[in-house]
Write a protein that holds these residues in place. Sequence first.
Motif, PDB file in Angstrom:
ATOM      1  N   ARG A 116       0.831  -1.211   0.000  1.00 42.02           N
ATOM      2  CA  ARG A 116       0.000   0.000   0.000  1.00 42.02           C
ATOM      3  C   ARG A 116       0.863   1.257   0.000  1.00 42.02           C
ATOM      4  N   GLU A 117       1.927   1.252   0.793  1.00 40.68           N
ATOM      5  CA  GLU A 117       2.815   2.411   0.832  1.00 40.68           C
ATOM      6  C   GLU A 117       3.474   2.638  -0.522  1.00 40.68           C
ATOM      7  N   LEU A 118       3.931   1.566  -1.162  1.00 43.23           N
ATOM      8  CA  LEU A 118       4.581   1.709  -2.458  1.00 43.23           C
ATOM      9  C   LEU A 118       3.608   2.201  -3.527  1.00 43.23           C
ATOM     10  N   ARG A 119       2.355   1.743  -3.474  1.00 46.88           N
ATOM     11  CA  ARG A 119       1.345   2.233  -4.415  1.00 46.88           C
ATOM     12  C   ARG A 119       1.083   3.723  -4.186  1.00 46.88           C
ATOM     13  N   GLU A 120       1.028   4.135  -2.921  1.00 46.95           N
ATOM     14  CA  GLU A 120       0.775   5.535  -2.595  1.00 46.95           C
ATOM     15  C   GLU A 120       1.924   6.417  -3.094  1.00 46.95           C
ATOM     16  N   ILE A 121       3.145   5.943  -2.935  1.00 45.90           N
ATOM     17  CA  ILE A 121       4.301   6.699  -3.423  1.00 45.90           C
ATOM     18  C   ILE A 121       4.226   6.864  -4.935  1.00 45.90           C
ATOM     19  N   ALA A 122       3.918   5.789  -5.646  1.00 48.53           N
ATOM     20  CA  ALA A 122       3.813   5.872  -7.106  1.00 48.53           C
ATOM     21  C   ALA A 122       2.676   6.792  -7.526  1.00 48.53           C
ATOM     22  N   ALA A 123       1.533   6.713  -6.838  1.00 53.55           N
ATOM     23  CA  ALA A 123       0.382   7.542  -7.191  1.00 53.55           C
ATOM     24  C   ALA A 123       0.680   9.025  -7.006  1.00 53.55           C
ATOM     25  N   ARG A 124       1.543   9.368  -6.058  1.00 51.54           N
ATOM     26  CA  ARG A 124       1.884  10.768  -5.824  1.00 51.54           C
ATOM     27  C   ARG A 124       2.992  11.271  -6.742  1.00 51.54           C
ATOM     28  N   GLY A 125       3.481  10.423  -7.622  1.00 49.26           N
ATOM     29  CA  GLY A 125       4.523  10.843  -8.544  1.00 49.26           C
ATOM     30  C   GLY A 125       5.884  11.001  -7.904  1.00 49.26           C
ATOM     31  N   ILE A 126       6.121  10.261  -6.847  1.00 45.22           N
ATOM     32  CA  ILE A 126       7.403  10.330  -6.141  1.00 45.22           C
ATOM     33  C   ILE A 126       8.348   9.287  -6.731  1.00 45.22           C
ATOM     34  N   GLU A 127       9.566   9.703  -7.003  1.00 42.55           N
ATOM     35  CA  GLU A 127      10.579   8.816  -7.574  1.00 42.55           C
ATOM     36  C   GLU A 127      11.581   8.422  -6.494  1.00 42.55           C
ATOM     37  N   ILE A 128      11.834   7.122  -6.368  1.00 44.11           N
ATOM     38  CA  ILE A 128      12.856   6.599  -5.458  1.00 44.11           C
ATOM     39  C   ILE A 128      14.044   6.169  -6.310  1.00 44.11           C
ATOM     40  N   ARG A 129      15.214   6.717  -6.017  1.00 47.84           N
ATOM     41  CA  ARG A 129      16.387   6.385  -6.812  1.00 47.84           C
ATOM     42  C   ARG A 129      17.623   6.383  -5.915  1.00 47.84           C
ATOM     43  N   GLU A 130      18.735   5.897  -6.470  1.00 46.81           N
ATOM     44  CA  GLU A 130      19.975   5.833  -5.711  1.00 46.81           C
ATOM     45  C   GLU A 130      21.118   6.386  -6.571  1.00 46.81           C
ATOM     46  N   ARG A 131      22.155   6.858  -5.882  1.00 48.65           N
ATOM     47  CA  ARG A 131      23.312   7.440  -6.572  1.00 48.65           C
ATOM     48  C   ARG A 131      24.493   7.473  -5.605  1.00 48.65           C
ATOM     49  N   PRO A 132      25.721   7.565  -6.147  1.00 46.77           N
ATOM     50  CA  PRO A 132      26.881   7.727  -5.266  1.00 46.77           C
ATOM     51  C   PRO A 132      26.871   9.109  -4.606  1.00 46.77           C
ATOM     52  N   ILE A 133      27.475   9.206  -3.448  1.00 47.83           N
ATOM     53  CA  ILE A 133      27.581  10.483  -2.762  1.00 47.83           C
ATOM     54  C   ILE A 133      28.415  11.448  -3.597  1.00 47.83           C
ATOM     55  N   GLU A 134      28.060  12.710  -3.600  1.00 47.65           N
ATOM     56  CA  GLU A 134      28.782  13.726  -4.360  1.00 47.65           C
ATOM     57  C   GLU A 134      29.734  14.492  -3.447  1.00 47.65           C
ATOM     58  N   ALA A 135      30.592  15.314  -4.066  1.00 48.77           N
ATOM     59  CA  ALA A 135      31.579  16.069  -3.293  1.00 48.77           C
ATOM     60  C   ALA A 135      30.915  16.987  -2.272  1.00 48.77           C
ATOM     61  N   GLU A 136      29.785  17.573  -2.619  1.00 46.74           N
ATOM     62  CA  GLU A 136      29.000  18.396  -1.705  1.00 46.74           C
ATOM     63  C   GLU A 136      27.557  17.941  -1.775  1.00 46.74           C
ATOM     64  N   GLU A 137      26.868  17.967  -0.650  1.00 46.93           N
ATOM     65  CA  GLU A 137      25.480  17.485  -0.576  1.00 46.93           C
ATOM     66  C   GLU A 137      24.597  18.516   0.130  1.00 46.93           C
ATOM     67  N   PRO A 138      24.417  19.710  -0.455  1.00 44.75           N
ATOM     68  CA  PRO A 138      23.647  20.757   0.241  1.00 44.75           C
ATOM     69  C   PRO A 138      22.183  20.400   0.458  1.00 44.75           C
ATOM     70  N   ASP A 139      21.604  19.572  -0.434  1.00 47.90           N
ATOM     71  CA  ASP A 139      20.188  19.234  -0.273  1.00 47.90           C
ATOM     72  C   ASP A 139      19.925  18.372   0.961  1.00 47.90           C
ATOM     73  N   LEU A 140      20.930  17.635   1.399  1.00 51.84           N
ATOM     74  CA  LEU A 140      20.723  16.739   2.540  1.00 51.84           C
ATOM     75  C   LEU A 140      20.720  17.482   3.872  1.00 51.84           C
ATOM     76  N   LEU A 141      21.384  18.622   3.930  1.00 49.85           N
ATOM     77  CA  LEU A 141      21.586  19.297   5.207  1.00 49.85           C
ATOM     78  C   LEU A 141      20.290  19.768   5.867  1.00 49.85           C
ATOM     79  N   PRO A 142      19.345  20.376   5.131  1.00 53.46           N
ATOM     80  CA  PRO A 142      18.099  20.784   5.796  1.00 53.46           C
ATOM     81  C   PRO A 142      17.301  19.616   6.359  1.00 53.46           C
ATOM     82  N   LEU A 143      17.339  18.466   5.679  1.00 47.66           N
ATOM     83  CA  LEU A 143      16.615  17.299   6.182  1.00 47.66           C
ATOM     84  C   LEU A 143      17.291  16.732   7.425  1.00 47.66           C
ATOM     85  N   ARG A 144      18.623  16.768   7.456  1.00 46.01           N
ATOM     86  CA  ARG A 144      19.323  16.340   8.662  1.00 46.01           C
ATOM     87  C   ARG A 144      18.982  17.271   9.830  1.00 46.01           C
TER      88      ARG A 144
END
Length: 359
Positions: A206-234
């Motif tokens: 159900r959670e995975l269906r809800e994520i897809a229905a909301r147009g949310i993309e789950i993806r993975e990538r290597p860490i970059e030299a700087e990660e400014p987007d992660l800081l506000p969530l931390r």
Amino acid sequence: MTLSTARLSVRTEIPESWDGWIGSAPVTLRRRWISLADSRIPGGARTFALPGPGGDQVALVGGVMEGPTGHVRFDPQRVLSGGSVADGVVADGPHPWQGRPAEQLFPACVLMGTNYESAPVGPGARDPRVLRAYLEAQLDWCRDQGVRSVSALFLRPDYPEFLDVLREAGFTVVPMVDRSDMDVTWDDLDGYIAGLRRNQRFAVRRELREIAARGIEIRERPIEAEEPDLLPLRAQLVTKYGGVPDARREADSFRHLRDHFGPENVWIVEARKRGALLSFAMLVRDGDQWTVLMSGTDYTHPDASFTYFATVFYRPAELAPAQGITTIAYGLGTVQAKKLRGCTVSMLSAAGLLLDRPD
């Protein structure tokens, strides 16, 4: 630097040969993991080793604390006196140091891996005879240094020989805190979900269906030299649990991980909608194990629901088999949520011994 006695070798730096010498010990007792968080031990981490004719036989990581720090998990006085019960540490007792003043306990030798799990390492790590000789040498060294107590924190249950030797030497060994790990036994996401309890299987789908229905993309990538987007969530996560956010410290941690493990071994699993970051989890690879080291969620975003579980559990479970991952380490806390999503739980122990007792 090596500060040796006739029976114990004490090093203030982790030897270059350490990783090869410790063999099949838990990955977080490898050299780069110890250096990652050695500041958790006042004065930095040391290694205490028992020499033998062919080289060191066994060792533990630790240090000497001159006084209490008040840390909920790392201060042995607080841990073993019951001061961390409200935080789920030695929650059910017993508390052998309850009522003991600091002057009876410090200086204190603390044997502790820097990443929430501890065990003896080296060729004699499971030999009771070697472990007894090691512990005798460790206690003699502590007495020579004027140490008043010895404790061991975050002791893994799969080294029962060491727990038995501690008890034989007079240590009180108590349950400390739960640890969660996930053994990867499936081939794909469907296999992972099939292994969950019936009600949880429905909830995940159900959670995975809800994520897809909301147009949310789950993806993975290597860490970059700087990660400014992660800081506000931390910052949101730290604030939620009563801490004070420190963006510079978080950014330094990201760079340290990238430099020490390599970007190919530090992955960011993220949930985004139209470019906006909703949640992330950081997976650090060492051998065939992933350690989920950090995470964050934008609690202010209305579409962030369920994305935490998708980034921390579901996507890693989907990716792990093809990556050759056999274990995903989830560490401490939120035990029930982790059990529901396939983790097994083990109890880590704490042990304490007073060397100088009051008259």
